[in-house]
Design a protein around this motif. Structure first.
Motif, PDB file in Angstrom:
ATOM      1  N   ASN A   1       0.863  -1.170   0.000  1.00  0.00           N
ATOM      2  CA  ASN A   1       0.000   0.000   0.000  1.00  0.00           C
ATOM      3  C   ASN A   1       0.908   1.230   0.000  1.00  0.00           C
ATOM      4  OD1 ASN A   1      -1.626   2.170   0.671  1.00  0.00           O
ATOM      5  ND2 ASN A   1      -2.937   0.944   2.018  1.00  0.00           N
ATOM      6  N   PRO A   2       0.853   2.061  -1.040  1.00  0.00           N
ATOM      7  CA  PRO A   2       1.788   3.186  -1.126  1.00  0.00           C
ATOM      8  C   PRO A   2       1.593   4.241  -0.035  1.00  0.00           C
ATOM      9  CG  PRO A   2       0.253   3.227  -2.960  1.00  0.00           C
ATOM     10  CD  PRO A   2      -0.001   1.972  -2.196  1.00  0.00           C
ATOM     11  N   ARG A   3       0.399   4.351   0.507  1.00  0.00           N
ATOM     12  CA  ARG A   3       0.160   5.350   1.557  1.00  0.00           C
ATOM     13  C   ARG A   3       0.738   4.928   2.899  1.00  0.00           C
ATOM     14  NH1 ARG A   3      -5.865   7.909   0.896  1.00  0.00           N
ATOM     15  NH2 ARG A   3      -5.489   8.814  -1.144  1.00  0.00           N
ATOM     16  N   THR A   4       0.509   3.652   3.250  1.00  0.00           N
ATOM     17  CA  THR A   4       0.917   3.203   4.586  1.00  0.00           C
ATOM     18  C   THR A   4       2.190   2.379   4.585  1.00  0.00           C
ATOM     19  OG1 THR A   4      -0.425   1.190   4.430  1.00  0.00           O
ATOM     20  CG2 THR A   4      -1.497   3.172   5.326  1.00  0.00           C
ATOM     21  N   GLY A   5       2.573   1.868   3.426  1.00  0.00           N
ATOM     22  CA  GLY A   5       3.742   0.990   3.363  1.00  0.00           C
ATOM     23  C   GLY A   5       3.433  -0.414   3.848  1.00  0.00           C
ATOM     24  N   GLU A   6       2.170  -0.684   4.115  1.00  0.00           N
ATOM     25  CA  GLU A   6       1.738  -1.983   4.621  1.00  0.00           C
ATOM     26  C   GLU A   6       1.726  -3.021   3.500  1.00  0.00           C
ATOM     27  OE1 GLU A   6      -2.446  -3.827   6.346  1.00  0.00           O
ATOM     28  OE2 GLU A   6      -2.108  -1.666   6.400  1.00  0.00           O
TER      29      GLU A   6
END
Length: 89
Positions: free
Chosen positions: A62-67
């Motif tokens: 996930n590019p926003r959270t890095g998850e």
């Protein structure tokens, strides 16, 4: 290229109404999709080949959270241009 563009080309080429051209463009797209589902590919001579390929399940991010995220297996469409199209472009 859009459905509206295809409709306009059909309308200019055949001299039919906009409604008929729009319906014909929709029918053309539906026929191509049906053929791709049925046989796994579609070829337009002197233009290129569309093929359906399976993709494996994989890990993504996930590019926003890095998850880390699991991405399911699925299908995608690939296009290979014909030599005639490559020369023309």
């Amino acid at each position: 290229m859009s459905k509206a563009f295809i409709s306009q080309v059909l309308q200019d080429s055949t001299g039919c109404t906009g409604v008929a051209a729009n319906r014909a463009a929709g029918d053309l797209i539906a026929a191509i999709v049906k053929e791709m589902k049925k046989s796994g590919g579609f070829t337009l001579p002197s233009f290129g080949t569309f093929t359906v390929r399976k993709t494996k399940a994989r890990k993504g991010m996930n590019p926003r959270t890095g998850e880390a995220v699991k991405i399911k297996a699925g299908k995608t469409v690939r296009f290979k241009a014909s030599p005639n199209l490559r020369k023309a472009v």
